[in-house]
Design an enzyme around this catalytic site. Structure first.
Site, PDB file in Angstrom:
ATOM      1  N   ILE A 162     -18.606 -51.517  -6.152  1.00 29.43           N
ATOM      2  CA  ILE A 162     -17.798 -51.484  -4.935  1.00 29.43           C
ATOM      3  C   ILE A 162     -18.583 -50.852  -3.796  1.00 29.43           C
ATOM      4  CG2 ILE A 162     -15.732 -50.485  -3.881  1.00 29.43           C
ATOM      5  CD1 ILE A 162     -14.359 -50.818  -6.624  1.00 29.43           C
ATOM      6  N   ASP A 181     -25.123 -40.737  -4.599  1.00 26.50           N
ATOM      7  CA  ASP A 181     -24.779 -41.140  -5.964  1.00 26.50           C
ATOM      8  C   ASP A 181     -25.883 -40.634  -6.882  1.00 26.50           C
ATOM      9  OD1 ASP A 181     -24.327 -42.385  -8.422  1.00 26.50           O
ATOM     10  OD2 ASP A 181     -23.409 -44.132  -7.491  1.00 26.50           O
ATOM     11  N   ARG A 242      -9.377 -42.399  -5.971  1.00 28.17           N
ATOM     12  CA  ARG A 242      -8.305 -41.601  -6.550  1.00 28.17           C
ATOM     13  C   ARG A 242      -7.986 -40.451  -5.597  1.00 28.17           C
ATOM     14  NH1 ARG A 242      -7.696 -45.383  -9.280  1.00 28.17           N
ATOM     15  NH2 ARG A 242      -7.505 -45.569 -11.564  1.00 28.17           N
ATOM     16  N   ASP A 266      -5.921 -45.043   0.745  1.00 25.72           N
ATOM     17  CA  ASP A 266      -5.175 -45.962  -0.115  1.00 25.72           C
ATOM     18  C   ASP A 266      -4.598 -45.233  -1.316  1.00 25.72           C
ATOM     19  OD1 ASP A 266      -4.321 -48.661  -0.837  1.00 25.72           O
ATOM     20  OD2 ASP A 266      -5.742 -48.494  -2.492  1.00 25.72           O
ATOM     21  N   GLU A 271       1.540 -39.980  -5.811  1.00 24.92           N
ATOM     22  CA  GLU A 271       1.853 -41.315  -5.306  1.00 24.92           C
ATOM     23  C   GLU A 271       3.284 -41.731  -5.599  1.00 24.92           C
ATOM     24  OE1 GLU A 271      -1.289 -43.808  -6.797  1.00 24.92           O
ATOM     25  OE2 GLU A 271      -2.708 -43.060  -5.301  1.00 24.92           O
ATOM     26  N   HIS A 292      -1.908 -47.674  -2.615  1.00 23.16           N
ATOM     27  CA  HIS A 292      -2.789 -47.987  -3.747  1.00 23.16           C
ATOM     28  C   HIS A 292      -2.904 -49.501  -3.917  1.00 23.16           C
ATOM     29  CE1 HIS A 292      -4.476 -45.773  -7.481  1.00 23.16           C
ATOM     30  NE2 HIS A 292      -5.161 -46.897  -7.294  1.00 23.16           N
TER      31      HIS A 292
END
Length: 337
Positions: A162, A181, A242, A266, A271, A292
């Site tokens: 992604i 990363d 998340r 998102d 949630e 989400h």
């Protein structure tokens, strides 16, 4: 007869489940029994729902050790998602329960959603929409602080599938792309035109910061008060991974102080419907929230359902090598039908 329990909260179950039933009966036989359990916080009811199940299918429901251990005959838990932080995979392994996740099914949707949120916040679209819709005020000069994207840098946290797809989209609008990363080889980043940097350098240089990493114990609240204080360019924050990656109280304070320009989220830490009533991030003009839904398209939803069902079918048929990804080490060969 094989027994499958589809277990989740109300919102993830708000879809046609006939596709799952079809996959299970096709793969496991017409006598397969499929039950649906909607969770409302009572783990004793959850235990009762899975007590004699051979397999469980879920999207977001928590499965702690005591719930898993209450079903000694449970052979598999298949998660309709790429993350599995809410299922105790170690406890499942002790119980002889394989845990599987899905992989490539919504990379393009999530990457596009990431950029949509980033651009919408950076261009203050929520503010302008509210000005026109609510106040009937048609004034470009009603806000300030917007950046020119061509002169800006996006910092991607997590350069997996992604993250790389986000990088390609960002390059398409002339953003300079850097990434943090620690698990990505330098050569892989260079192959997509991305400069790998330290977390600290990313905070210092980025005008937009996107979270595209899995949630692990090591990166929970990776954006905390210290991180926001290190952000020199008052960036836009985007999270499509998340909610637990961000300390939400710290983000709210950073938005209040102007340390952060805005956010596109998102995901939230809570949630539930109640969470949307209590979150300090709801109701702000400089925060765009989506439920989400970054993964969603008709095609992605189908692939999500198909792969998760096929994973569980393979587990219950003892075909471990055919499972997309098993996140614990359980030998399922004894399940062969």
């Amino acid at each position: 007869m094989t027994k499958i329990a589809i277990c989740d909260y109300k919102e993830p179950l708000n879809r046609d489940l006939d596709l799952e039933r079809e996959f299970f009966r096709k793969g496991l036989g017409d006598d397969t029994e499929v039950t649906v359990y909607e969770h409302h916080g009572d783990n004793e009811a959850l235990k009762a729902a899975i007590r004699d199940a051979d397999g469980v299918l879920t999207s977001y429901l928590e499965f702690p050790a005591d719930v898993i251990e209450s079903a000694p005959g449970l052979k598999g838990i298949s998660i309709e998602a790429t993350g599995y932080n809410y299922v105790d995979a170690a406890a499942a392994q002790r119980n002889g329960t394989a845990v599987s996740v899905i992989g490539e099914y919504c990379t393009q949707e999530v990457a596009t959603h990431t950029m949509a949120l980033a651009l919408a916040v950076a261009r203050s679209l929520k503010h302008y929409d509210r000005e026109i819709e609510d106040k009937h005020r048609y004034d470009w000069n009603s806000t300030h602080g917007m950046i020119r994207l061509d002169d800006s840098t996006i910092g991607i946290m997590g350069l997996g599938k992604i993250g790389k797809a986000v990088a390609r989209r960002a390059q398409g609008v002339n953003l300079t792309v850097i990434a943090y990363d620690p698990y990505c080889p330098k050569e892989a980043a260079e192959a997509v035109g991305v400069e790998l940097v330290s977390k600290e350098e990313l905070f210092e240089r980025s005008d937009i910061i996107t979270l595209n990493m899995l949630l692990t114990p090591e990166n929970e609240h990776i954006l905390d008060r210290e991180a926001f204080a290190a952000m020199k360019r008052h960036p836009v924050i985007v999270n499509v991974s998340r909610g637990q990656l961000i300390d939400e109280a710290a983000l709210a304070d950073a938005l209040d102080s102007g340390q952060v320009f805005g956010a596109g989220l998102d995901v939230l830490e809570d949630e539930s419907d109640e969470g949307t009533r209590t979150s300090p991030l709801v109701g702000r003009e400089n925060v765009i929230l989506t439920p989400h839904s970054a993964f969603y398209s008709d095609k992605a939803l189908y692939e999500c359902q198909r792969i998760a069902c096929e994973n569980l079918v393979h587990i219950l048929r003892g075909e471990g090598d055919a499972v997309f990804r098993m996140v614990n080490d359980v030998d399922v060969s004894g399940n062969a039908r």
